[in-house]
Design an enzyme around this catalytic site. Sequence first.
Site, PDB file in Angstrom:
ATOM      1  N   LYS A 113      19.932  17.340 -34.437  1.00  0.00           N
ATOM      2  CA  LYS A 113      19.181  17.841 -33.284  1.00  0.00           C
ATOM      3  C   LYS A 113      17.685  17.729 -33.501  1.00  0.00           C
ATOM      4  CE  LYS A 113      22.279  20.811 -30.766  1.00  0.00           C
ATOM      5  NZ  LYS A 113      22.411  22.090 -30.068  1.00  0.00           N
ATOM      6  N   LYS A 200      31.958   9.889 -27.010  1.00  0.00           N
ATOM      7  CA  LYS A 200      32.676  11.057 -26.502  1.00  0.00           C
ATOM      8  C   LYS A 200      32.015  11.522 -25.198  1.00  0.00           C
ATOM      9  CE  LYS A 200      30.602  15.081 -28.696  1.00  0.00           C
ATOM     10  NZ  LYS A 200      30.759  16.221 -29.556  1.00  0.00           N
ATOM     11  N   LYS A 203      26.879  15.013 -21.951  1.00  0.00           N
ATOM     12  CA  LYS A 203      25.777  14.748 -21.032  1.00  0.00           C
ATOM     13  C   LYS A 203      24.587  14.109 -21.733  1.00  0.00           C
ATOM     14  CE  LYS A 203      25.927  18.616 -19.644  1.00  0.00           C
ATOM     15  NZ  LYS A 203      25.973  20.015 -19.380  1.00  0.00           N
TER      16      LYS A 203
END
Length: 338
Positions: A113, A200, A203
Site C-alpha cells: 500500500k 482478481k 476496484k
Amino acid sequence: MEDQKKRVLSAIQPTGEIHYGNYFGAIKNWVRLQEKYECVFGVVNYHAMTMPYNADKLRFNTWELIYNLLAIGVKPETLFIQSLVPEHTELSWIFSCFSSFGNVSRMTQFKDKSSQSKESQKDNFISTGLFTYPVLQAADILIYKADYVPVGKDQDQHLELSRDIAQRFNHQVGKDYFAMPETLHTETPKIKSTADPKKKMSKSAGEKHAISVFGDIQRIQKQIKSAVTDAGDSVEGVMSEGVENLFEILKASDELDMYNGLMADYKDGNLKYVDLKEATANALVKQTTLFTERKKELVADKRAVKDQIKSTSSDIRKRAQQTIKEVKELTGLLNVKF
Ligand code: TRP
C-alpha cells in the site's frame, strides 16, 4: 449454551461499494457464520483513514456499508462501527508497546500500500497509521477475545502478528489472558475480474474490473455480456480463465442446476458462451434485485437504522470496555471508573 459458542470477529473497511468479489469471497460467508458462531462484525472506519481520504466520503461510506451489509443479511446485533467503540484505539496504543518494530516492519500489506500511494500521490504522503494498522487490527480481534477470524490469505501475516502480540502480552503479565486467535479459512470462491480474468475482482485496477453488488442492473448485464472468455492464449482442452470465472460465479450464486447443465455442455463441446453469459448475468441480477429491494426498505427509514446500529455498537462496546479494564489492571495502568 451461548457461552460455548466460539467467537468470530471480522471487519471491513468503509472505502467504497461492495463488489461481487467481496460478496462471494467474504460477506456471504459472514451471513453463514452467524448461524454457528457468536459473531461480531466491524465497519472499521479508523482503518479507512490510513490512506488519503475525504471526511464526507468516509461518513457516507460508513453508513452505506451498514445499509449494504444489513441488506445482504448480516444481523444488526452483530454489527458495530469501530469509532463508536473508541477502546480499540486505546488497546492499539498498549499493543504498540507489545509489538516489535521489526515484526511490524515486515508486513507486506504496508509495503504494497505504501508503494501504491507513492504512485498515486503527488505529495508522497505515507501515514504512520498505515504502518501501525496491523496493531490496530490486533486490537480489533483481541478486544473481543475472538477465537476465529475469517479472512483471506492476504491477512495471514496480520493474524500472525496478533498472536505474537497476545503471546508477548501474556508473557509480560504472567497469565494466559488472551487466547490465540486463529484464521478461519473457509473455502470461499475467488472471483476474478470479468474484464481481465487474470486479475482478481477489485476496484483498484479500475471501475470495469469490479461488478457492484448494489449496481445498476443494465451495467451488470453489460459487464457480463462483455466478459472476456478467451484472451487469445487458450490451450486446447483447457478451460480458459474467463470461462472458468463465469462458471465460478454461477456456482457461487447457488445456481447449481444451471451450472451442471452448462458444464455438461462444455464437456460435450457444445457450450455456447452466450448461454453461459446469460445464465451468469441472470444469477447476478437476481441477487442484486433482492439486495437492492431490501436496501430500499432500510434507507426508507435511515434514522431507525442509525439508531439501531448506535445501540448495537454501544452493547458491543461494553465487552470492549471490560477487556480494557482488565488489560489496564494487568499492565499497571490506572483505570477510569465506568
Ligand atoms: N485488514 C483488513 C483488510 O484489509 C480489515 C480489518 C481490519 C480486519 N481489522 C480487522 C479484518 C480485524 C479482520 C479482523 O481487509
